[in-house]
Design a protein around this motif. Structure first.
Motif, PDB file in Angstrom:
ATOM      1  N   TYR A   3       0.839  -1.179   0.000  1.00  0.00           N
ATOM      2  CA  TYR A   3       0.000   0.000   0.000  1.00  0.00           C
ATOM      3  C   TYR A   3       0.878   1.233   0.000  1.00  0.00           C
ATOM      4  N   GLN A   4       0.295   2.370  -0.246  1.00  0.00           N
ATOM      5  CA  GLN A   4       1.077   3.595  -0.359  1.00  0.00           C
ATOM      6  C   GLN A   4       1.829   3.865   0.930  1.00  0.00           C
ATOM      7  N   GLY A   5       3.069   4.245   0.809  1.00  0.00           N
ATOM      8  CA  GLY A   5       3.859   4.546   1.987  1.00  0.00           C
ATOM      9  C   GLY A   5       5.262   4.947   1.602  1.00  0.00           C
ATOM     10  N   ARG A   6       6.105   5.097   2.586  1.00  0.00           N
ATOM     11  CA  ARG A   6       7.506   5.410   2.348  1.00  0.00           C
ATOM     12  C   ARG A   6       8.336   4.349   3.017  1.00  0.00           C
ATOM     13  N   GLU A   7       9.424   4.045   2.396  1.00  0.00           N
ATOM     14  CA  GLU A   7      10.321   3.054   2.937  1.00  0.00           C
ATOM     15  C   GLU A   7      11.732   3.616   2.885  1.00  0.00           C
ATOM     16  N   ASP A  25      -7.495  -5.575  -3.050  1.00  0.00           N
ATOM     17  CA  ASP A  25      -8.567  -6.482  -2.658  1.00  0.00           C
ATOM     18  C   ASP A  25      -8.124  -7.397  -1.526  1.00  0.00           C
ATOM     19  N   ARG A  26      -6.862  -7.757  -1.519  1.00  0.00           N
ATOM     20  CA  ARG A  26      -6.363  -8.664  -0.495  1.00  0.00           C
ATOM     21  C   ARG A  26      -6.155  -7.946   0.834  1.00  0.00           C
ATOM     22  N   VAL A  27      -5.594  -6.736   0.811  1.00  0.00           N
ATOM     23  CA  VAL A  27      -5.277  -6.043   2.063  1.00  0.00           C
ATOM     24  C   VAL A  27      -6.315  -5.005   2.457  1.00  0.00           C
ATOM     25  N   GLY A  28      -7.307  -4.776   1.636  1.00  0.00           N
ATOM     26  CA  GLY A  28      -8.336  -3.810   1.977  1.00  0.00           C
ATOM     27  C   GLY A  28      -7.874  -2.380   1.787  1.00  0.00           C
ATOM     28  N   VAL A  29      -8.661  -1.463   2.287  1.00  0.00           N
ATOM     29  CA  VAL A  29      -8.391  -0.035   2.155  1.00  0.00           C
ATOM     30  C   VAL A  29      -7.895   0.487   3.493  1.00  0.00           C
ATOM     31  N   GLN A  30      -6.764   1.217   3.492  1.00  0.00           N
ATOM     32  CA  GLN A  30      -6.186   1.667   4.756  1.00  0.00           C
ATOM     33  C   GLN A  30      -6.894   2.874   5.348  1.00  0.00           C
ATOM     34  N   ASP A  31      -7.773   3.536   4.597  1.00  0.00           N
ATOM     35  CA  ASP A  31      -8.573   4.641   5.130  1.00  0.00           C
ATOM     36  C   ASP A  31     -10.023   4.432   4.708  1.00  0.00           C
ATOM     37  N   PHE A  32     -10.898   4.208   5.674  1.00  0.00           N
ATOM     38  CA  PHE A  32     -12.313   3.929   5.386  1.00  0.00           C
ATOM     39  C   PHE A  32     -12.999   5.066   4.639  1.00  0.00           C
ATOM     40  N   ARG A  53      -6.249 -10.304   8.354  1.00  0.00           N
ATOM     41  CA  ARG A  53      -5.614 -11.521   7.824  1.00  0.00           C
ATOM     42  C   ARG A  53      -4.173 -11.280   7.402  1.00  0.00           C
ATOM     43  N   GLU A  54      -3.859 -10.040   7.036  1.00  0.00           N
ATOM     44  CA  GLU A  54      -2.490  -9.690   6.617  1.00  0.00           C
ATOM     45  C   GLU A  54      -1.699  -9.040   7.754  1.00  0.00           C
ATOM     46  N   ASN A  55      -2.206  -9.162   8.990  1.00  0.00           N
ATOM     47  CA  ASN A  55      -1.583  -8.571  10.184  1.00  0.00           C
ATOM     48  C   ASN A  55      -1.512  -7.049  10.108  1.00  0.00           C
ATOM     49  N   LEU A  56      -2.431  -6.441   9.391  1.00  0.00           N
ATOM     50  CA  LEU A  56      -2.553  -4.984   9.336  1.00  0.00           C
ATOM     51  C   LEU A  56      -3.677  -4.609  10.295  1.00  0.00           C
ATOM     52  N   ILE A  57      -3.314  -4.399  11.557  1.00  0.00           N
ATOM     53  CA  ILE A  57      -4.332  -4.232  12.590  1.00  0.00           C
ATOM     54  C   ILE A  57      -4.803  -2.791  12.741  1.00  0.00           C
ATOM     55  N   TYR A  58      -4.159  -1.853  12.056  1.00  0.00           N
ATOM     56  CA  TYR A  58      -4.553  -0.443  12.136  1.00  0.00           C
ATOM     57  C   TYR A  58      -5.166   0.019  10.826  1.00  0.00           C
ATOM     58  N   THR A  59      -6.247   0.764  10.919  1.00  0.00           N
ATOM     59  CA  THR A  59      -6.935   1.325   9.767  1.00  0.00           C
ATOM     60  C   THR A  59      -7.432   2.709  10.172  1.00  0.00           C
ATOM     61  N   TYR A  60      -7.389   3.653   9.253  1.00  0.00           N
ATOM     62  CA  TYR A  60      -7.899   5.000   9.533  1.00  0.00           C
ATOM     63  C   TYR A  60      -9.358   5.146   9.133  1.00  0.00           C
ATOM     64  N   ILE A  61     -10.032   6.064   9.783  1.00  0.00           N
ATOM     65  CA  ILE A  61     -11.274   6.654   9.294  1.00  0.00           C
ATOM     66  C   ILE A  61     -10.990   8.153   9.371  1.00  0.00           C
ATOM     67  N   SER A  89       4.483  12.644   7.126  1.00  0.00           N
ATOM     68  CA  SER A  89       3.132  13.165   7.300  1.00  0.00           C
ATOM     69  C   SER A  89       2.168  12.033   7.637  1.00  0.00           C
ATOM     70  N   PHE A  90       1.054  12.413   8.208  1.00  0.00           N
ATOM     71  CA  PHE A  90       0.043  11.485   8.712  1.00  0.00           C
ATOM     72  C   PHE A  90      -0.349  10.417   7.698  1.00  0.00           C
ATOM     73  N   TYR A  91      -0.642  10.792   6.469  1.00  0.00           N
ATOM     74  CA  TYR A  91      -1.134   9.832   5.466  1.00  0.00           C
ATOM     75  C   TYR A  91      -0.046   9.331   4.523  1.00  0.00           C
ATOM     76  N   GLU A  92       1.202   9.677   4.793  1.00  0.00           N
ATOM     77  CA  GLU A  92       2.289   9.291   3.904  1.00  0.00           C
ATOM     78  C   GLU A  92       2.664   7.817   4.032  1.00  0.00           C
ATOM     79  N   ILE A  93       2.302   7.213   5.108  1.00  0.00           N
ATOM     80  CA  ILE A  93       2.699   5.837   5.395  1.00  0.00           C
ATOM     81  C   ILE A  93       1.490   5.102   5.993  1.00  0.00           C
TER      82      ILE A  93
END
Length: 97
Positions: A3-7, A25-32, A53-61, A89-93
């Motif tokens: 997903y979008q981010g910086r590394e 589709d597999r990892v869903g949307v990181q911001d509702f 399922r992908e151990n991504l336990i945090y999601t934004y709204i 920035s908040f949504y950069e990662i």
């Protein structure tokens, strides 16, 4: 990363973008806020399920962080992981505490 981010890699910052719709589709949307069917409770729960399922336990709204208890130890609080979030920035990662 899917997903979008910086590394940070060997001193360089590399933008990482979601590569395809199938990855999303597999990892869903990181911001509702970006979910198409935002009125559907089933869509909300399915998005959390895909990310869980992908151990991504945090999601934004928007600016609110939603967390799902993984009931297991995840390698998401290491010093290296914390450094990824320093100065961005908040949504950069991807969502994280």
């Amino acid at each position: 990363m899917r997903y979008q981010g910086r590394e940070v890699e060997e001193g360089r910052v590399r933008l990482v973008m979601e590569s395809s719709l199938t990855a999303r589709d597999r990892v869903g949307v990181q911001d509702f806020v970006l979910v198409e069917n935002y009125n559907s409770e089933a869509t909300f729960i399915e998005n959390l399920r895909r990310r869980f399922r992908e151990n991504l336990i945090y999601t934004y709204i928007g600016s609110v962080l939603v967390s799902v208890n993984p009931y297991k130890e995840l390698e998401i609080y290491s010093k290296q992981q914390m450094e990824r979030y320093r100065g961005v920035s908040f949504y950069e990662i991807s969502p994280h505490m």
